[in-house]
Scaffold this motif. Structure first.
Motif, PDB file in Angstrom:
ATOM      1  N   GLY A   1       0.816  -1.207   0.000  1.00  0.00           N
ATOM      2  CA  GLY A   1       0.000   0.000   0.000  1.00  0.00           C
ATOM      3  C   GLY A   1       0.847   1.254   0.000  1.00  0.00           C
ATOM      4  N   ALA A   2       1.906   1.269   0.800  1.00  0.00           N
ATOM      5  CA  ALA A   2       2.801   2.427   0.844  1.00  0.00           C
ATOM      6  C   ALA A   2       3.476   2.645  -0.509  1.00  0.00           C
ATOM      7  CB  ALA A   2       3.849   2.239   1.933  1.00  0.00           C
ATOM      8  N   LYS A   3       3.845   1.571  -1.175  1.00  0.00           N
ATOM      9  CA  LYS A   3       4.463   1.683  -2.497  1.00  0.00           C
ATOM     10  C   LYS A   3       3.479   2.296  -3.487  1.00  0.00           C
ATOM     11  CE  LYS A   3       7.289   0.829  -5.956  1.00  0.00           C
ATOM     12  NZ  LYS A   3       8.455   1.700  -6.201  1.00  0.00           N
ATOM     13  N   ALA A   4       2.217   1.866  -3.445  1.00  0.00           N
ATOM     14  CA  ALA A   4       1.208   2.407  -4.351  1.00  0.00           C
ATOM     15  C   ALA A   4       0.962   3.884  -4.078  1.00  0.00           C
ATOM     16  CB  ALA A   4      -0.096   1.612  -4.203  1.00  0.00           C
ATOM     17  N   VAL A   5       0.895   4.268  -2.796  1.00  0.00           N
ATOM     18  CA  VAL A   5       0.712   5.680  -2.440  1.00  0.00           C
ATOM     19  C   VAL A   5       1.892   6.506  -2.930  1.00  0.00           C
ATOM     20  CG1 VAL A   5       0.492   7.311  -0.526  1.00  0.00           C
ATOM     21  CG2 VAL A   5      -0.731   5.139  -0.446  1.00  0.00           C
ATOM     22  N   SER A   6       3.104   5.973  -2.756  1.00  0.00           N
ATOM     23  CA  SER A   6       4.304   6.666  -3.209  1.00  0.00           C
ATOM     24  C   SER A   6       4.284   6.878  -4.722  1.00  0.00           C
ATOM     25  CB  SER A   6       5.552   5.871  -2.801  1.00  0.00           C
ATOM     26  OG  SER A   6       6.727   6.479  -3.259  1.00  0.00           O
ATOM     27  N   GLU A   7       3.845   5.864  -5.459  1.00  0.00           N
ATOM     28  CA  GLU A   7       3.761   5.982  -6.917  1.00  0.00           C
ATOM     29  C   GLU A   7       2.752   7.061  -7.319  1.00  0.00           C
ATOM     30  OE1 GLU A   7       5.393   4.553  -9.326  1.00  0.00           O
ATOM     31  OE2 GLU A   7       6.530   2.993  -8.291  1.00  0.00           O
ATOM     32  N   LEU A   8       1.615   7.115  -6.633  1.00  0.00           N
ATOM     33  CA  LEU A   8       0.603   8.128  -6.944  1.00  0.00           C
ATOM     34  C   LEU A   8       1.116   9.531  -6.663  1.00  0.00           C
ATOM     35  CD1 LEU A   8      -2.604   6.369  -5.546  1.00  0.00           C
ATOM     36  CD2 LEU A   8      -2.112   6.886  -7.945  1.00  0.00           C
TER      37      LEU A   8
ATOM     38  N   ARG B   1      -1.512  11.427   4.775  1.00  0.00           N
ATOM     39  CA  ARG B   1      -2.670  10.823   5.452  1.00  0.00           C
ATOM     40  C   ARG B   1      -2.833   9.363   5.063  1.00  0.00           C
ATOM     41  NH1 ARG B   1      -8.515  11.044   4.843  1.00  0.00           N
ATOM     42  NH2 ARG B   1      -8.442  12.513   3.113  1.00  0.00           N
ATOM     43  N   MET B   2      -2.615   9.035   3.794  1.00  0.00           N
ATOM     44  CA  MET B   2      -2.779   7.652   3.363  1.00  0.00           C
ATOM     45  C   MET B   2      -1.719   6.734   3.958  1.00  0.00           C
ATOM     46  SD  MET B   2      -4.038   7.921  -0.602  1.00  0.00           S
ATOM     47  CE  MET B   2      -4.322   6.154  -0.691  1.00  0.00           C
ATOM     48  N   PHE B   3      -0.535   7.276   4.253  1.00  0.00           N
ATOM     49  CA  PHE B   3       0.488   6.468   4.901  1.00  0.00           C
ATOM     50  C   PHE B   3       0.062   6.042   6.305  1.00  0.00           C
ATOM     51  CE2 PHE B   3       3.407   7.198   1.532  1.00  0.00           C
ATOM     52  CZ  PHE B   3       4.462   6.331   1.721  1.00  0.00           C
ATOM     53  N   CYS B   4      -0.938   6.706   6.874  1.00  0.00           N
ATOM     54  CA  CYS B   4      -1.400   6.362   8.221  1.00  0.00           C
ATOM     55  C   CYS B   4      -2.296   5.126   8.235  1.00  0.00           C
ATOM     56  CB  CYS B   4      -2.164   7.540   8.839  1.00  0.00           C
ATOM     57  SG  CYS B   4      -1.132   8.967   9.203  1.00  0.00           S
TER      58      CYS B   4
ATOM     59  N   GLY C   1      -8.918   5.512   8.208  1.00  0.00           N
ATOM     60  CA  GLY C   1      -9.021   6.227   6.941  1.00  0.00           C
ATOM     61  C   GLY C   1     -10.183   7.205   6.919  1.00  0.00           C
ATOM     62  N   ILE C   2     -11.323   6.773   7.446  1.00  0.00           N
ATOM     63  CA  ILE C   2     -12.498   7.650   7.478  1.00  0.00           C
ATOM     64  C   ILE C   2     -12.317   8.768   8.508  1.00  0.00           C
ATOM     65  CG2 ILE C   2     -14.965   7.735   8.017  1.00  0.00           C
ATOM     66  CD1 ILE C   2     -15.113   4.820   6.960  1.00  0.00           C
ATOM     67  N   GLY C   3     -11.798   8.401   9.686  1.00  0.00           N
ATOM     68  CA  GLY C   3     -11.660   9.399  10.741  1.00  0.00           C
ATOM     69  C   GLY C   3     -10.553  10.401  10.502  1.00  0.00           C
TER      70      GLY C   3
ATOM     71  N   LEU D   1       9.930   4.475   1.871  1.00  0.00           N
ATOM     72  CA  LEU D   1       9.181   4.815   0.656  1.00  0.00           C
ATOM     73  C   LEU D   1       8.589   6.211   0.721  1.00  0.00           C
ATOM     74  CD1 LEU D   1       7.284   1.415   0.246  1.00  0.00           C
ATOM     75  CD2 LEU D   1       9.234   2.200  -1.106  1.00  0.00           C
ATOM     76  N   GLY D   2       8.458   6.755   1.936  1.00  0.00           N
ATOM     77  CA  GLY D   2       7.807   8.044   2.079  1.00  0.00           C
ATOM     78  C   GLY D   2       8.715   9.198   2.428  1.00  0.00           C
ATOM     79  N   LEU D   3      10.022   8.930   2.584  1.00  0.00           N
ATOM     80  CA  LEU D   3      10.941  10.002   2.992  1.00  0.00           C
ATOM     81  C   LEU D   3      10.954  11.152   1.999  1.00  0.00           C
ATOM     82  CD1 LEU D   3      14.050   8.087   4.408  1.00  0.00           C
ATOM     83  CD2 LEU D   3      12.407   9.481   5.673  1.00  0.00           C
TER      84      LEU D   3
END
Length: 376
Positions: free
Chosen positions: A92-99, A112-115, A155-157, A286-288
């Protein structure tokens, strides 16, 4: 100063207990070869290909409304959320990083998505932990459902706690010239190979740390200390000894807790929600470059652990498990991870979706539709 002290202690361990460190590295590399690469590499390639080929945007258009409604995120984020639920921790983190790299997410949305896009896959929880370690697929399903519930709640909160900054539009329209499918696939495999090397490096490092701590008796001493500290809670010794491994590396923590029988279920759920410092650093690597909030990430992991434990306790009340049927096993390298039926089905569904929304098929569908409209 704390980091310097930790580095000094690790260096001292290398000299004081080289056998334990070496055994830990061997176990970590075995885990990478038999579990991590077979179960995660295909999903990470798929998630990267979805973004690089532009298919994430096409899928996002279909899921735009529910993704906006539930998470306050653009539709293209739906692919990363789904991949985080079926692919395992770093996927999931890899996909968020790509986006984020493709400009389809803002910095705040990425942070936020990394959370909440950091989840164990069904292969790990249902088959490795449930079937192999605890001897019950039913328990594995409960653990997996609890984790999904915790992830969705976060995710919702989180949309109500993160203040979005004014940034560029989240999902940019596709550029006139796009990468061909071959180029996107080649780049996806190459980028994923680099990411997997980082992931395996962290696994080996933390396995070495755990091997040294275990050989020196520090893990057992920490368990005795926690048993005395929480004496009023009647914490089983097996769970007390599993606390330190769970903090550092989730697979070892779950295996160490498995011998506590039924008491281990809620503990394992919390450990999977926390996911261990090894996974944390894999994700943060992946998020640095995207400047994600590390404090928010670690708070999200702590909240995920608490919510998953509560959800598991509630589900066990509705779907009780007979404790005597649990055949405890403590294998730290579960073979079932490499052959997960649910993960395989999900992979096939995503592959079919890629074919259906590909540009070539989209043109073909439009051509057929035009012919049908001309018919009387």
């Amino acid at each position: 100063m704390l980091l310097l002290a930790a580095a000094g202690m690790f260096a001292a361990m290398l000299f004081a207990c080289p056998d334990g460190v070496g055994e830990g590295i061997h176990n970590g590399l075995t885990l990478c070869a038999t579990v991590i690469l077979p179960s995660m590499f295909p999903f990470m390639v798929l998630s990267a290909f979805l973004v690089k080929s532009g298919l994430a945007l096409r899928i996002g258009r279909v899921l735009e409304k529910p993704t906006r409604l539930l998470f306050g995120l653009p539709g293209c984020a739906a692919t990363a959320i789904l991949m985080s639920m079926i692919g395992g921790y770093p996927v999931g983190a890899k996909a968020v990083s790509e986006l984020r790299e493709s400009g389809e997410l803002t910095e705040g949305q990425c942070s936020r998505m990394f959370c909440f896009c950091v989840n164990a896959g069904p292969a790990f929880l249902i088959f490795a932990v449930g079937a192999n370690m605890l001897g019950s697929v039913k328990v594995g399903v409960i653990l997996y459902a609890s984790q999904l519930a915790a992830s969705l709640l976060i995710g919702i909160g989180s949309r109500f706690f993160f203040k979005e900054k004014r940034e560029a539009p989240a999902c940019r329209p596709p550029a006139p010239r796009r990468r061909s499918a071959v180029d996107a696939f080649v780049n996806a495999v190459a980028d994923t190979a680099k990411s997997m090397l980082t992931v395996c490096a962290f696994v080996a490092l933390f396995a070495a740390l755990l091997g040294g701590l275990s050989r020196m008796g520090i893990t057992g001493q920490a368990g005795l200390f926690l048993s005395g500290l929480f004496d009023g809670l009647h914490l089983p010794p097996e769970l007390a000894r599993a606390v330190l491994p769970s903090i550092l590396e989730v697979t070892s923590g779950c295996a160490a807790a498995a011998s506590a029988s039924g008491a281990a279920i809620v503990f394992v759920s919390a450990a999977a929600g926390w996911s261990g410092l090894s996974v944390h650093f894999q994700v943060l690597s992946l998020g640095l470059r995207h400047h994600i909030s590390k404090s928010a990430f670690w708070l999200g992991r702590a909240v995920a652990a608490a919510l998953a434990a509560v959800a598991t306790a509630l589900l066990l009340q509705v779907f009780p498990v007979e404790l005597e049927t649990l055949a405890i096993q403590t294998s730290t390298v579960p073979a079932a991870l490499s052959s997960s039926a649910p993960a395989s089905v999900c992979l096939l569904i995503f592959s079919a979706a890629m074919v259906l929304v590909s540009p070539e098929n989209a043109l073909e569908f439009e051509h057929v539709r035009a012919i049908m409209k001309k018919k009387p």
